[in-house]
Design an enzyme around this catalytic site. Structure first.
Site, PDB file in Angstrom:
ATOM      1  N   HIS A 119       0.803  -1.218   0.000  1.00  0.00           N
ATOM      2  CA  HIS A 119       0.000   0.000   0.000  1.00  0.00           C
ATOM      3  C   HIS A 119       0.844   1.280   0.000  1.00  0.00           C
ATOM      4  O   HIS A 119       0.419   2.299   0.549  1.00  0.00           O
ATOM      5  CB  HIS A 119      -0.989   0.013   1.165  1.00  0.00           C
ATOM      6  N   HIS A 228      -0.596   2.438   7.256  1.00  0.00           N
ATOM      7  CA  HIS A 228      -0.703   2.870   5.868  1.00  0.00           C
ATOM      8  C   HIS A 228       0.656   3.220   5.271  1.00  0.00           C
ATOM      9  O   HIS A 228       1.568   3.667   5.977  1.00  0.00           O
ATOM     10  CB  HIS A 228      -1.612   4.103   5.782  1.00  0.00           C
ATOM     11  N   SER A 332      -2.902   5.289  10.299  1.00  0.00           N
ATOM     12  CA  SER A 332      -2.007   6.235   9.637  1.00  0.00           C
ATOM     13  C   SER A 332      -0.622   6.192  10.277  1.00  0.00           C
ATOM     14  O   SER A 332      -0.502   6.099  11.500  1.00  0.00           O
ATOM     15  CB  SER A 332      -2.563   7.656   9.744  1.00  0.00           C
ATOM     16  N   GLU A 520      -9.008  -3.076   2.171  1.00  0.00           N
ATOM     17  CA  GLU A 520      -8.450  -2.478   3.383  1.00  0.00           C
ATOM     18  C   GLU A 520      -9.476  -2.577   4.510  1.00  0.00           C
ATOM     19  O   GLU A 520     -10.419  -1.788   4.572  1.00  0.00           O
ATOM     20  CB  GLU A 520      -8.080  -1.018   3.118  1.00  0.00           C
ATOM     21  N   TYR A 563     -12.422  -0.386   0.747  1.00  0.00           N
ATOM     22  CA  TYR A 563     -12.428  -0.530   2.206  1.00  0.00           C
ATOM     23  C   TYR A 563     -13.510  -1.470   2.712  1.00  0.00           C
ATOM     24  O   TYR A 563     -14.509  -1.730   2.042  1.00  0.00           O
ATOM     25  CB  TYR A 563     -12.601   0.850   2.854  1.00  0.00           C
TER      26      TYR A 563
END
Length: 758
Positions: A119, A228, A332, A520, A563
């Site tokens: 990713h 991520h 994140s 995801e 997602y």
């Protein structure tokens, strides 16, 4: 002289040794690695959907890394491929499997091969087959597609050819400072009783496999951890594996260089200079030597030279380390939090806006404002955690090799959900994206007046949407409370905009189970899936499976479908919920289908293959213009230095040295398993030896044109001298290829003037 053993005793001894090796081994194991960097110019990057984010060089190279584990008879096996790419692609998977069938027959199939992406948002796009994912790349990019298919195939070939008796060890541990939840308001909508079972609102656990050859020792490690690949921002234009690619580079270099961790993973020892015996006392002598090596004129080189200009020359690497992706949907790496770029204040909690505007809200990485430093730090944290788990891994995987796979149409799947007093049957929906999708995330905000957490939409954007397609009342009702911005599942012109048929897959290696998911999953969605499958497997066969069972999610695997949130997170309609394509019951559908796979895995059943996903390769459209011609100013050759290192220069560790060369478009030659940029060091006898290349974190290759349509271009080699660099004489070299209007592409190189590092 000692008498030699009779031949029959030698043969018996070999048999006994071979038996001893096999008896101490649980499996046949093999690993592989291959370059998949792709086009480093003109191509839109995949991930942020930012049409202005066009590749113009390389931060460090991208690789495919694979492991194969088979039982000792070679009858059952699984292959797992980890890509330094944004995600897997259905069309890439289809074509890889076709090549594997042509080469190996039915040994490797869709059932036992998993292809997963880390990713990164800093790799070339245009390699997926559905329209939604190739709009910003101006359609399909054949070079991006080909380099992935070729690289994955070569990686699996390497792993297959290197299969030898060995063992696999597993270890787990918590990494606390490499990810934060970027949608905490959605997470808080999950039931309080469920949230109370977990200490954190993101998964902190890393699960690592250590591969040990019975004779050669450790040959690799693969781990899964959720964060991520967005340490590099939406404005970055250098190809990069982001934090996970960096971690892999650090760990492979760590192992090959003696398994020593310094204060910084940048401190990887390189070549040792011996041209002057006491460097600290002979600075003037070094300067004299450097002064005798002026920049060279550009010159043509043989294409076969590509393989000779890499620091890490052996493409069949002795040690392969992969940092794989898991349920990263709401995680994140920008761990300092999200702030408004105009005021410096924290963004609005529920909508991630600043005075109502999403464009001003950005997450900050630990190296803020330097995204390269943030990438290094988050990569280094994963690397150091992996080293700790690697060194302490003692639990050996033992038991069966197994796998199950099915294709499922998620656009109209019946799902049983709990209801007061019983249950009811509902359906998933054709794919659609909500208004909150267009708002982007704190890792990469969107544009216009969209905002996360929008469960109503607005009339203006509905009018714009209706130009493409108007969702019917059944679709609107099915997707509620998502207000539909793009009804991608029902958009078929010029071909499918989104997938309907998705692969689901389970791989088993002893007490480890890998759940291959094509999207995801958010933190809580991933927890529910893992827990459901684990408890279900134990309930099916408590003797075969117990609490020692390890279940990991491999995200973005085999294809991509955006997602997957929980039902409660979907109701909030932040970015992740708005990007959950198949409606509010998507997660429940996954759990239902994975239970079917688990049942078949335990009972040895063969599941129906399911409906086949389409092969849309022949329908692909590409609007990216080809390279027409490269040129240089009159009297200048390709490879000539445009801006040289100053004469008699001395640099210290931590400083930066640059040189710019007249170049051609990097799309002319991808330099696969080669390099565009090299730092060379001077050895005895005046021999220049590669010390760093564009697969090193310290070296950047930057390419540019003076104007958008100009046939002229320049390449800058930029080296931030690492703390581990050995004092000595160095120079920068650029390799490239130029395309004439008529005739064949020509390879060239040029070098800067030499300089001293002390």
């Amino acid at each position: 002289m000692a008498a030699s053993l009779p031949l029959q005793f030698q043969f018996l001894l070999l048999l006994l040794l071979a038996k001893a090796v096999y008896s101490s081994s649980e499996y046949l194991i093999g690993v592989g690695s291959y370059d998949i960097t792709g086009p480093a110019a003109d191509v839109n990057m995949m991930g942020y959907a930012n049409s202005e984010q066009i590749a113009s060089g390389i931060h460090f190279r991208l690789r495919a890394r694979a492991f194969i584990v088979a039982d000792l008879q070679g009858k059952n096996r699984v292959a797992f491929v980890n890509l330094d790419a944004c995600m897997a692609s259905q069309i890439v998977t289809i074509k890889v499997l076709e090549r594997l069938k042509a080469r190996y027959g039915d040994i490797y199939t869709e059932k036992n091969v998993a292809i997963s992406g880390i990713h990164t948002h800093a790799g070339p796009g245009g390699y997926l087959q559905y329209v939604t994912y190739i709009v910003t790349s101006l359609g399909f990019v054949r070079q991006s597609f080909d380099v992935l298919v070729d690289g994955i195939e070569q990686t699996i070939i390497q792993a297959h050819q290197s299969l030898r008796p060995g063992s696999v060890f597993v270890n787990k541990g918590d990494l606390l400072d490499a990810g934060v939840n970027r949608s905490p308001s959605s997470y808080l909508n999950n039931p309080a009783a469920e949230r109370s079972k977990y200490k954190y609102n993101v998964d902190k656990e890393m699960t690592l496999l250590k591969f040990v050859d019975s004779q050669l020792g450790p040959i690799g490690s693969f781990n899964w951890f959720a964060t991520h690949g967005t340490s590099m921002s939406r404005t970055n234009s250098l190809i990069s594996g982001d934090n996970k690619g960096a971690a892999a580079r650090f760990m492979e270099d760590w192992f090959e260089n003696g398994q020593k961790i310094s204060d910084s993973s940048r401190e990887i020892p390189r070549r040792v200079s011996t041209i002057v015996s006491d460097l600290s006392r002979n600075h003037s002598r070094l300067l004299d030597i450097a002064a005798s090596y002026k920049s060279s004129r550009g010159q043509s080189v043989a294409k076969s030279l590509d393989a000779k200009i890499r620091v890490r020359k052996d493409s069949k690497r002795k040690f392969v380390s992969a940092f794989c992706q898991s349920n990263c949907g709401d995680v994140s790496p920008n761990v300092l939090g999200a702030f408004c770029i105009d005021t410096g204040l924290p963004c609005d909690f529920n909508h991630s806006t600043c005075n109502g505007k999403n464009e001003l809200c950005y997450g900050r990485g630990p190296g803020y404002p330097d995204e390269f430093e943030s990438t290094r730090i988050i990569g280094e944290r994963q690397f150091k955690m992996a080293v700790e788990l690697f060194n302490k891994a003692t639990e050996k995987l033992q038991g069966k090799i197994g796998y199950q796979h099915a294709y499922v149409d998620f656009s109209n799947l019946e799902v049983t959900v709990p209801k007061a007093g019983g249950s009811e049957t509902v359906k998933t929906c054709p794919a659609a994206m909500g208004f909150g999708f267009a708002a982007g995330t704190t890792d990469g905000p969107g544009a216009f007046d969209f905002k996360q957490g929008d469960d109503k939409g607005n009339d203006f954007w509905r009018l714009v949407r209706n130009v493409l397609t108007t969702p019917g009342p059944e679709q609107v009702q099915c997707q509620k409370p998502k207000p539909i911005l793009l009804d991608t599942g029902e958009m078929k012109t010029p071909y499918d905009w989104a997938p309907s048929i998705l692969p689901v897959q389970i791989l088993r290696i002893g007490q480890l189970v890998i759940l291959s998911v094509p999207g995801e999953f958010t933190t809580m969605a991933g927890r529910r899936l893992r827990d459901a499958v684990k408890s279900f497997l134990i309930s099916l066969d408590s003797k075969e499976f117990n609490n020692n069972l390890h279940v990991v999610i491999a995200g973005l695997t085999n294809t991509y479908s955006q997602y997957i949130t929980t039902f409660e997170e979907y109701e909030v309609q932040r970015y992740e919920g708005a990007s959950t394509l198949y409606g509010p019951h998507t997660l429940t559908a996954y759990i239902q289908e994975f239970k079917k796979l688990a049942t078949a895995l335990v009972k040895g059943q063969t599941l129906p293959r399911g409906p086949q996903p389409p092969d849309l390769l022949d329908k692909q459209i590409s609007l990216l213009s080809p390279v027409v011609i490269d040129s240089t100013p009159l009297g200048v050759s390709f490879g000539d230095v445009k801006a040289d290192v100053p004469p008699k220069s001395t640099f210290r560790r931590g400083q930066q040295v640059n040189a710019t060369f007249w170049s051609g478009c990097p799309r002319n030659d991808l330099m696969t398993e080669g390099s565009f940029a090299v730092v060379e060091t001077l050895r005895d006898g005046g021999k220049w030896v590669p010390a760093y290349d564009d697969d090193d974190f310290s070296l950047k290759f930057k390419w540019s044109r003076p104007a958008k349509l100009s046939p002229e271009s320049q390449a800058t080699v930029e080296w931030r001298i690492p703390e581990s660099a050995v004092a000595g004489v160095y120079r920068l070299r650029h390799y490239g290829a130029s395309k004439p209007l008529l005739g064949s592409i020509t390879s060239f190189s040029g070098s800067s003037s030499a300089f001293v590092v002390v």
